[in-house]
Design a protein around this motif. Structure first.
Motif, short mmCIF file in Angstrom:
data_model
loop_
_atom_site.label_atom_id
_atom_site.label_comp_id
_atom_site.label_asym_id
_atom_site.label_seq_id
_atom_site.Cartn_x
_atom_site.Cartn_y
_atom_site.Cartn_z
N GLY A 1 -92.51 -10.51 70.57
CA GLY A 1 -92.98 -9.32 69.90
C GLY A 1 -94.04 -9.60 68.86
O GLY A 1 -94.28 -8.79 67.96
N VAL A 2 -94.71 -10.75 68.97
CA VAL A 2 -95.70 -11.15 67.98
C VAL A 2 -96.94 -10.28 68.08
O VAL A 2 -97.45 -10.01 69.17
CB VAL A 2 -96.08 -12.63 68.15
N LEU A 3 -97.44 -9.84 66.93
CA LEU A 3 -98.69 -9.11 66.82
C LEU A 3 -99.60 -9.82 65.82
O LEU A 3 -99.16 -10.18 64.72
CB LEU A 3 -98.45 -7.68 66.35
N LEU A 4 -100.85 -10.03 66.22
CA LEU A 4 -101.84 -10.65 65.35
C LEU A 4 -102.98 -9.66 65.14
O LEU A 4 -103.39 -8.97 66.08
CB LEU A 4 -102.38 -11.94 65.97
N LEU A 5 -103.53 -9.62 63.94
CA LEU A 5 -104.56 -8.64 63.60
C LEU A 5 -105.81 -9.33 63.09
O LEU A 5 -105.74 -10.26 62.28
CB LEU A 5 -104.04 -7.68 62.52
N LYS B 1 -93.36 -9.55 64.03
CA LYS B 1 -92.57 -10.26 65.02
C LYS B 1 -91.28 -9.49 65.23
O LYS B 1 -90.70 -8.98 64.27
CB LYS B 1 -92.24 -11.68 64.58
N SER B 2 -90.85 -9.36 66.49
CA SER B 2 -89.68 -8.55 66.76
C SER B 2 -88.88 -9.12 67.92
O SER B 2 -89.22 -8.92 69.08
CB SER B 2 -90.09 -7.10 67.08
N GLY B 3 -87.83 -9.85 67.59
CA GLY B 3 -86.87 -10.31 68.60
C GLY B 3 -87.44 -11.27 69.62
O GLY B 3 -88.42 -11.97 69.39
N ARG B 4 -86.84 -11.24 70.82
CA ARG B 4 -87.25 -12.15 71.88
C ARG B 4 -88.07 -11.48 72.97
O ARG B 4 -88.39 -12.09 73.97
CB ARG B 4 -86.00 -12.78 72.51
N GLN C 1 -96.86 1.08 60.12
CA GLN C 1 -95.45 0.83 60.44
C GLN C 1 -95.27 -0.58 61.02
O GLN C 1 -94.28 -1.24 60.75
CB GLN C 1 -94.94 1.87 61.44
N LEU C 2 -96.24 -1.04 61.79
CA LEU C 2 -96.15 -2.37 62.37
C LEU C 2 -96.27 -3.45 61.31
O LEU C 2 -95.77 -4.57 61.50
CB LEU C 2 -97.25 -2.56 63.41
N LYS C 3 -96.92 -3.15 60.22
CA LYS C 3 -97.07 -4.14 59.16
C LYS C 3 -95.79 -4.39 58.39
O LYS C 3 -95.68 -5.36 57.67
CB LYS C 3 -98.17 -3.69 58.18
#
Length: 326
Positions: free
Chosen positions: A269-273, A286-289, A319-321
């Motif tokens: 669940g990784v997000l990069l900006l 980051k969110s779980g697996r 919200q994602l931040k």
């Protein structure tokens, strides 16, 4: 005693038979629910018909209310093979590709699909695009390549670039459709500057798999892949510089945002900006697996994301931040 026992057994059998064949009301099973929040979904697009997503066991689903509810699309043939990618040339005409060389075509935005290719036991198809010539090309595992010159209705084998047998994971187009890249396994990267007619190998700059990328405008490109590696080119794909690679997770998809911001997503669940045209990236979320597989922007401005465990609730960038559990 034996006579009495025999009569008793006969009565039991008779009663059982009467019960077995007697009328009984069947309990309702209720409305079938599509497990949209608990299934592997690999691709997510918006068309004239609504939102369309696809993935596990050949499912293609469509939403006409911005993702609030989903219904199955109609398929001419269900093969129950994983669908890996959706690509539309406009709001109505698109193709779905998947395992076993499966290709489906729609001309109504994704409501109805016709099977146009299937190769039982064949390799997975992983990337597809429409070239400026009007030909569709599809690439996949072990250098598999297919071409269609009749708008996706029929397909034939295509020699892979330079005879490669590496997995070819995606095909990318520049904004002006002049330059094209194919990214793949073990750092494979092919480049075309004539609309995909001819391909040349870009010298290896990374020995891990590349999964996707995009043209940032002009000669600027970005590609990403295994272990969080991100590379940027400012000379139309000839040379590449690392701008990431500190995360032990792979990156699979992206979404361009307002004001030049760019979002990358992948495993865990990784997000990069990035807010500097892909020159640098910061960890966002980051969110779980789960593995995030695709992102689209809704009319509300919120982001809808697909994953290997279903669709996530629409979220805004703010919200994602907010921190999330690992």
């Amino acid at each position: 005693m034996r006579v009495t026992l025999g009569i008793a057994v006969s009565l039991i059998v008779a009663v059982a038979g009467i019960f077995a064949f007697s009328h009984r009301d069947t309990l309702s099973l209720g409305t079938r629910q599509i497990p949209i929040n608990n299934m592997n979904l690999t691709s997510l697009v918006e068309t004239d018909a609504g939102l369309v997503t696809a993935g596990e066991l050949g499912h293609i689903l469509i939403s006409k209310d911005q993702g609030q509810s989903w219904t199955p699309a109609s398929l001419s043939q269900q093969r129950y093979a994983l669908l890996t990618r959706l690509h539309f040339k406009d709001g109505r005409t698109g193709l779905a590709i998947g395992h076993e060389g499966w290709i489906l075509r729609t001309n109504d935005g994704g409501l109805n699909w016709q099977e146009v290719a299937f190769n039982p036991g064949g390799e997975p198809l992983l990337g597809i695009h429409l070239l400026p010539s009007g030909a569709w090309v599809a690439f996949g595992a072990f250098g598999q390549a297919l071409i269609s010159r009749d708008d996706g209705n029929s397909w034939s084998d295509l020699p892979p670039p330079e005879g490669t047998d590496w997995h070819l994971n995606n095909i990318l187009a520049s904004i002006d459709k002049r330059t094209w890249l194919i990214v793949g396994e073990s750092g494979t990267l092919f480049r075309s500057t004539d609309g995909g007619e001819n391909w040349e190998t870009v010298p290896e700059f990374y020995n891990g798999s590349l999964y996707g990328g995009l043209n940032l405008g002009g000669d600027n490109w970005l590609v990403y892949g295994m272990r969080g590696n991100i590379f940027r080119s400012e000379d139309n794909g000839l040379t590449w510089t690392s701008v990431g690679g500190e995360l032990p997770v792979s990156i699979f998809t992206h979404q361009s945002l307002d004001n030049g911001k760019l979002l990358l997503a992948g495993q865990g669940g990784v997000l990069l900006l990035s807010d500097d045209d892909g020159k640098s990236f910061s960890f966002l979320h980051k969110s779980g697996r789960m593995t995030l597989t695709d992102i689209t922007r809704l009319e509300s401005g919120k982001l809808l994301m697909s994953s290997d465990t279903g669709l996530l609730p629409p979220l805004s960038l703010d919200q994602l931040k907010q921190p999330s559990g690992a």
